[in-house]
Design a protein around this motif. Structure first.
Motif, mmCIF file in Angstrom:
data_model
loop_
_atom_site.group_PDB
_atom_site.id
_atom_site.type_symbol
_atom_site.label_atom_id
_atom_site.label_comp_id
_atom_site.label_asym_id
_atom_site.label_seq_id
_atom_site.Cartn_x
_atom_site.Cartn_y
_atom_site.Cartn_z
ATOM 1 N N LEU A 6 63.008 18.516 10.139
ATOM 2 C CA LEU A 6 61.709 18.465 9.477
ATOM 3 C C LEU A 6 61.702 17.296 8.500
ATOM 4 O O LEU A 6 62.747 16.924 7.970
ATOM 5 C CB LEU A 6 61.439 19.769 8.712
ATOM 6 N N PRO A 7 60.546 16.718 8.259
ATOM 7 C CA PRO A 7 60.461 15.630 7.279
ATOM 8 C C PRO A 7 60.252 16.199 5.872
ATOM 9 O O PRO A 7 60.162 17.414 5.697
ATOM 10 C CB PRO A 7 59.220 14.883 7.738
ATOM 11 N N ASP A 8 60.149 15.322 4.891
ATOM 12 C CA ASP A 8 59.764 15.766 3.547
ATOM 13 C C ASP A 8 58.273 16.067 3.481
ATOM 14 O O ASP A 8 57.834 16.915 2.715
ATOM 15 C CB ASP A 8 60.102 14.670 2.524
ATOM 16 N N CYS A 9 57.535 15.341 4.287
ATOM 17 C CA CYS A 9 56.075 15.526 4.288
ATOM 18 C C CYS A 9 55.549 15.292 5.694
ATOM 19 O O CYS A 9 55.949 14.334 6.362
ATOM 20 C CB CYS A 9 55.435 14.534 3.310
ATOM 21 N N ALA A 10 54.674 16.173 6.142
ATOM 22 C CA ALA A 10 54.026 16.003 7.442
ATOM 23 C C ALA A 10 52.529 15.809 7.241
ATOM 24 O O ALA A 10 51.912 16.530 6.449
ATOM 25 C CB ALA A 10 54.280 17.211 8.328
ATOM 26 N N VAL A 11 51.987 14.833 7.928
ATOM 27 C CA VAL A 11 50.560 14.525 7.843
ATOM 28 C C VAL A 11 49.951 14.793 9.217
ATOM 29 O O VAL A 11 50.301 14.129 10.191
ATOM 30 C CB VAL A 11 50.329 13.051 7.456
#
Lengths: 237, 237
Positions: B17-22
């Motif tokens: 998983l990333p730090d933030c998903a857009v």
């Protein structure tokens, strides 16, 4: 002429075929194929299965064929040839059949092998591919990138954009995007290859000269085209 | 900050998983979500399953939630709201929870729902998304296009390019290509939407005004962000 770009062989429709399929593996299978044919190879056939390649090689008279392979950018043990276009000199390939298996390019060729007209494209033979497509009156053309193990690759889609550039009508969204990609990078194809993850992988293996060669648009005027026996042979317009 | 673009939810890695998903679904889920929150909706939750959506709706007090849905660009029978941003007026949405299910946007939200920070982007709230990413110090950011039934979509990748444009470092080849796409079309986003196959489908359904609205970059300054209950709520920087 409607032009459809597919980023990888996995995305190619399985229920239909176009009038013409153009297979693209800039780094390096289709650059190498064009080079080998330009330098006099009699024909090149792609194999997914290394065993089947070995069996076919055994059916040839000694010295009439070459085994060519690459896995993850490196050569296959026991094979005479790797996947660098520089290995395919006239001295080594003239008159020879080349049996080839590469990580990604082979899958793209196999995805469209039943199409009536199958050709391959790379930046180095871009002009002749475009001239061929302009000359023929195909209704539908598929440009099939090889990608990298199922993933999108910048250099193949960039080359698809170069083939599709101001030629025919976009058949899908990917074609519009591929043309935008080529539009931005057409003046710096080496930069595009260096930016690509596959290009960076090859730079890590010491292949800068390969990248320079593969970015040299229009250098060769040979059109690799699949014949009835499944070999890509060199044709000239 | 490394920025990775994924053309469709199907292409999102499942092992990390990333730090933030857009999440991006320009036509029209994330344009509509931004509009609904801007107009006062209390929160929006996406459902893949229409049955589960119905059950959740039944748990709310009468008049406090709205069922919103779209299948193939058209409304769902029995649902109060469709997927056009114009339906989400202050009169209809202020203070309401919106339970939403759309063809493609829902899948993209679900693919990244376990990420710590999940936001949505569209052209209409482009500025606030970019400002948020500039302000935070994320190591990795994923921009996830919704696509169309598993296929690449021009408008979502174009919007991903707009978010990534001169921001951070490309994490994959798709990011470089998305930026090239936005680079070519940034002066004519409506043209991009009209060129897109999904845009053409909506034009066929009489939705030109929706396209014009969805192409109006930076119109809204609301940042939809997923809260602990799985609702997208409106935040402001």
């Amino acid at each position: 002429m409607k032009i459809f770009v597919y980023h990888t062989p996995e995305l190619v429709p399985t229920q239909s075929l176009p009038d013409c399929a153009v297979v693209i593996d800039v780094l390096r299978a289709t650059s190498t194929i064009a080079t080998a044919l330009h330098n006099g190879a009699a024909g090149i056939r792609a194999f997914a299965d290394l065993e089947e390649l070995q069996q076919t090689a055994a059916s040839f008279a000694l010295g009439t064929c070459l085994k060519a392979g690459e896995r993850g950018g490196k050569g296959v043990p026991g094979f005479e040839m790797g996947n660098s276009p520089f290995e395919y000199t006239p001295e080594r390939v003239t008159g020879k059949r080349i049996l080839m298996s590469t990580t990604n390019g082979t899958r793209a060729l196999q995805a469209v092998q039943k199409t009536t007209v199958v050709i391959t494209a790379a930046f180095i033979n871009l002009g002749v591919v475009r001239n061929f497509l302009k000359q023929e009156e195909f209704q539908t053309v598929w440009l099939v990138g090889s990608g990298w193990e199922g993933s999108y690759s910048l250099e193949d889609t960039g080359c698809a954009g170069a083939v599709a550039w101001e030629l025919g009508e976009p058949g899908n969204d990917e074609t519009v995007a591929a043309c935008a990609l080529y539009g931005q990078w057409q003046g710096d194809l080496l930069g595009l290859l260096k930016q690509a993850s596959h290009g960076q992988r090859l730079l890590g293996l010491g292949c800068l000269e390969d990248l320079k060669y593969c970015a040299d648009a229009g250098r060769l005027n040979v059109l690799p085209r699949q014949n009835d026996e499944g070999y890509l042979v060199g044709t000239y317009l």
